[in-house]
Design an enzyme around this catalytic site. Structure first.
Site, PDB file in Angstrom:
ATOM      1  N   GLY A 180       8.347   9.161   9.751  1.00  0.00           N
ATOM      2  CA  GLY A 180       7.709   9.557   8.509  1.00  0.00           C
ATOM      3  C   GLY A 180       6.763  10.723   8.739  1.00  0.00           C
ATOM      4  O   GLY A 180       6.885  11.459   9.726  1.00  0.00           O
ATOM      5  N   GLY A 205       4.378  20.574  11.880  1.00  0.00           N
ATOM      6  CA  GLY A 205       5.611  19.830  12.138  1.00  0.00           C
ATOM      7  C   GLY A 205       6.799  20.353  11.349  1.00  0.00           C
ATOM      8  O   GLY A 205       6.685  21.274  10.537  1.00  0.00           O
ATOM      9  N   PRO A 206       7.989  19.754  11.572  1.00  0.00           N
ATOM     10  CA  PRO A 206       9.235  20.230  10.962  1.00  0.00           C
ATOM     11  C   PRO A 206       9.285  19.970   9.454  1.00  0.00           C
ATOM     12  O   PRO A 206       8.656  19.049   8.949  1.00  0.00           O
ATOM     13  CB  PRO A 206      10.310  19.409  11.686  1.00  0.00           C
ATOM     14  CG  PRO A 206       9.606  18.158  12.125  1.00  0.00           C
ATOM     15  CD  PRO A 206       8.209  18.575  12.444  1.00  0.00           C
ATOM     16  N   VAL A 240      12.480  12.117  12.081  1.00  0.00           N
ATOM     17  CA  VAL A 240      11.470  12.073  11.022  1.00  0.00           C
ATOM     18  C   VAL A 240      11.699  10.867  10.107  1.00  0.00           C
ATOM     19  O   VAL A 240      10.753  10.277   9.585  1.00  0.00           O
ATOM     20  CB  VAL A 240      11.442  13.394  10.224  1.00  0.00           C
ATOM     21  CG1 VAL A 240      10.541  13.295   9.005  1.00  0.00           C
ATOM     22  CG2 VAL A 240      10.978  14.542  11.127  1.00  0.00           C
ATOM     23  N   PHE A 290      14.177  16.552   7.128  1.00  0.00           N
ATOM     24  CA  PHE A 290      14.159  15.095   7.234  1.00  0.00           C
ATOM     25  C   PHE A 290      15.222  14.669   8.242  1.00  0.00           C
ATOM     26  O   PHE A 290      16.280  14.157   7.890  1.00  0.00           O
ATOM     27  CB  PHE A 290      14.404  14.467   5.857  1.00  0.00           C
ATOM     28  CG  PHE A 290      14.095  12.994   5.799  1.00  0.00           C
ATOM     29  CD1 PHE A 290      12.779  12.542   5.821  1.00  0.00           C
ATOM     30  CD2 PHE A 290      15.118  12.057   5.710  1.00  0.00           C
ATOM     31  CE1 PHE A 290      12.492  11.180   5.754  1.00  0.00           C
ATOM     32  CE2 PHE A 290      14.845  10.690   5.644  1.00  0.00           C
ATOM     33  CZ  PHE A 290      13.519  10.249   5.676  1.00  0.00           C
ATOM     34  N   HIS A 338       0.827  -1.219   0.000  1.00  0.00           N
ATOM     35  CA  HIS A 338       0.000   0.000   0.000  1.00  0.00           C
ATOM     36  C   HIS A 338       0.857   1.264   0.000  1.00  0.00           C
ATOM     37  O   HIS A 338       1.873   1.322   0.695  1.00  0.00           O
ATOM     38  CB  HIS A 338      -0.905   0.002   1.234  1.00  0.00           C
ATOM     39  CG  HIS A 338      -2.094   0.896   1.115  1.00  0.00           C
ATOM     40  ND1 HIS A 338      -1.997   2.268   1.162  1.00  0.00           N
ATOM     41  CD2 HIS A 338      -3.410   0.619   0.933  1.00  0.00           C
ATOM     42  CE1 HIS A 338      -3.205   2.793   1.039  1.00  0.00           C
ATOM     43  NE2 HIS A 338      -4.082   1.814   0.887  1.00  0.00           N
TER      44      HIS A 338
END
Length: 563
Positions: A176, A164-165, A172, A168, A83
């Site tokens: 994700g 949120g930030p 994170v 990456f 998915h």
């Protein structure tokens, strides 16, 4: 005022580790006022759909705790599955159920997202009704590139997270991103094929889904894409609106499926999507073997599917709800891959577990409850239930008549009477519990404090309002039971003559319901201070009482003449 209820359907990126799934899902039960309805894991997709319901504030608290727990237990850098996904809690939609609009639900989605961004440091996007710009309405746009493309996406100014930030970071990389929305009820629905080919499944998905397929020059698969004046690929639309779909192979079952999202079932229903898929599959030399429902479904969608197939079969639509569910399950092949339990998969049946209804009791338990020391259920509830049994008999005769050999040209006539009977039956079943509820409102009024004059006045008003309502409910029982007699009268005249006695007993039950409810109207009306209201309802009740006695007399005379 109707209680505000919203449903939350987070999809987490874990479908194989049962212990993790249970730990994440069960955290919602730590919030008072929230009911966990369903946990639906998929091994091949490595994804679990969790469903819970409650008032808005407790629900978003539970959603926050779930997102937090998922971020602690799921490492997206190690995730794989069929998915599309980009986060530990991949999506977290809020769905209005009752007493709240989609716009109001969006406010709670924003509140949840802001908290997730600030307190958990998880980036994310608002989509559907919660979206803050047009291109973010579509989840596919927000999730484009999936987890593997998330670092690039976060650094793109055009895709700066809504919360949120935007970097990456190592954290994170593990959590994700999360997409949060307010949306209408969506049905996640997979159709099973007798093939292992993902390409063939995708071809059918492109035939059906609204977005269709990209238009190409020459070869429809390998040819050069045709571009519009803006340089975007032109598309050949699919057959059905409000449908998203892709094909995939499910190793767990060893078959290919078409995975649909039915985003508006008033535009494209589940049964239409199924039937059109069957047609498209046959055109491509394939066969649909059944289907699979992910998460929960509204009851009406199942009943609509049953009616669709009953009409095709020229069968009565006035059969019981449970029989309709069986027909929908078998017609759609919902039990093809695993057993389908309506009590677990239909949202209204799950919501019933929150309440405590008399009509959910077994017959012997209902009798025991009535015989107990409590004053409720009393005569009003019993009158309503007797009326239910009466019109159920009339409906039975209509259904038997609709299915009689040689009467095939009359099936619609009897089906219409059976449907009327079912409607009366469902109304009377509702009144069984509502009569007891109305009595309890009076008791609640008498229990109110009366220390000051203001409290006494408030108490008097509450008792008067409750007493009026407790008079109106048995009047509604009278009215409904009286009207329901038309079903039995029609079946006495036009239905199976071998079932004459059944229709006659139905009339007598309806008569008992009217008279029993009439006693309750009279005994409650005597305590109403507003005598204009009391006299008006008593006059209407008396008229129904007299008309009912006349129907009873005519019925007995008619049956005597036929036997």
């Amino acid at each position: 005022m109707q209680q505000q209820l919203i449903e939350c359907v987070p999809n987490i990126s874990e479908g194989r580790d049962t212990a993790k799934i249970q730990t994440i899902a069960k955290v919602v039960e730590t919030v008072e006022g929230v009911t966990l309805l369903d946990i639906d894991p998929g091994k091949a997709t490595n994804r679990t759909v969790i469903t819970f319901v409650g008032a808005p504030e407790p629900v978003i608290e539970a959603a926050f705790l779930l997102i937090k727990k998922a971020s602690e237990l799921i490492d997206m850098s190690k995730h794989s599955g069929e998915h599309p996904r980009f986060g530990a809690t991949d999506v977290c939609p809020l769905v209005p159920i009752s007493g709240i609009t989609l716009e109001e639900t969006a406010v709670y989605a924003h509140k949840l997202g802001e908290r997730v961004g600030k307190e958990l440091g998880i980036p994310g996007y608002f989509y559907e009704k919660a979206a803050k710009e047009e291109k973010r309405k579509n989840l596919a746009n927000c999730r484009a590139g999936e987890y593997e493309g998330l670092a690039k996406k976060l650094s793109d100014p055009a895709w700066k997270p809504d919360f949120g930030p935007a970097d990456f970071s190592e954290k994170v990389a593990k959590t994700g991103a999360t997409a949060i929305s307010a949306r209408d009820f969506l049905i996640a629905y997979n159709v099973n094929l007798n093939t292992t080919s993902t390409r063939r499944a995708n071809a059918i998905a492109f035939d059906i889904r609204e977005a269709g397929r990209v238009k190409r020059e020459g070869n429809p698969i390998t040819g050069k894409k045709v571009l519009d004046k803006n340089g975007e690929p032109e598309r050949i639309p699919g057959k059905l609106k409000a449908v998203k779909g892709i094909g995939w192979f499910i190793e767990e079952y060893g078959i290919a499926q078409i995975s649909y999202n039915l985003t508006n079932i008033s535009i494209t229903s589940m049964h239409v999507a199924f039937d059109e898929t069957c047609k498209a599959a046959l055109e491509r030399g394939l066969r649909v073997t059944g289907s699979e429902l992910i998460g929960l479904i509204p009851l009406q969608a199942m009943l609509d599917a049953a009616d669709y197939y009953l009409i095709k079969q020229e069968r009565s639509l006035g059969i019981s709800e449970s029989e309709k569910i069986k027909i929908a399950v078998k017609s759609l092949g919902l039990d093809d891959l695993k057993p389908f339990n309506p009590e677990e998969k239909i949202i209204e049946y799950q919501l019933r577990k929150i309440g405590n209804r008399l009509i959910d009791l077994k017959l012997n338990d209902f009798a025991d409850e009535t015989a107990g020391e409590s004053m409720a259920p009393g005569g009003g509830s019993i009158a309503a239930y007797v009326g239910t049994l009466g019109v159920a008999l009339g409906t039975m005769v209509a259904n038997l008549s609709a299915h009689k050999a040689g009467w095939d040209d009359r099936w619609e006539f009897f089906s219409q009477w059976a449907e009327k009977g079912q409607a009366y039956k469902n109304r009377l079943l509702y009144l069984v519990d509502e009569d007891t509820n109305s009595f309890n409102k009076i008791i609640d009024g008498f229990r109110m404090p009366q220390g000051s004059e203001a409290e006494k006045e408030k108490r008097r008003d509450a008792i008067e309002t409750a007493t009026k309502y407790a008079t109106e409910i048995p009047f509604q029982v009278m009215e409904t039971a009286y009207k329901s007699m038309e079903v039995m009268q029609a079946m006495l005249k036009d239905g199976l003559q071998s079932s004459l006695s059944d229709a006659g007993v139905g009339v007598l039950c309806a008569r008992a319901a009217v008279l029993g409810a009439y006693f309750n109207v009279r005994i409650n009306a005597k305590d109403i201070k507003d005598r204009d209201f009391a006299e008006t309802i008593l006059k209407k009740a008396s008229d129904i009482y007299e008309k009912t006695l006349q129907i009873e007399k005519e019925t007995i005379t008619y049956i005597d003449s036929k036997m």
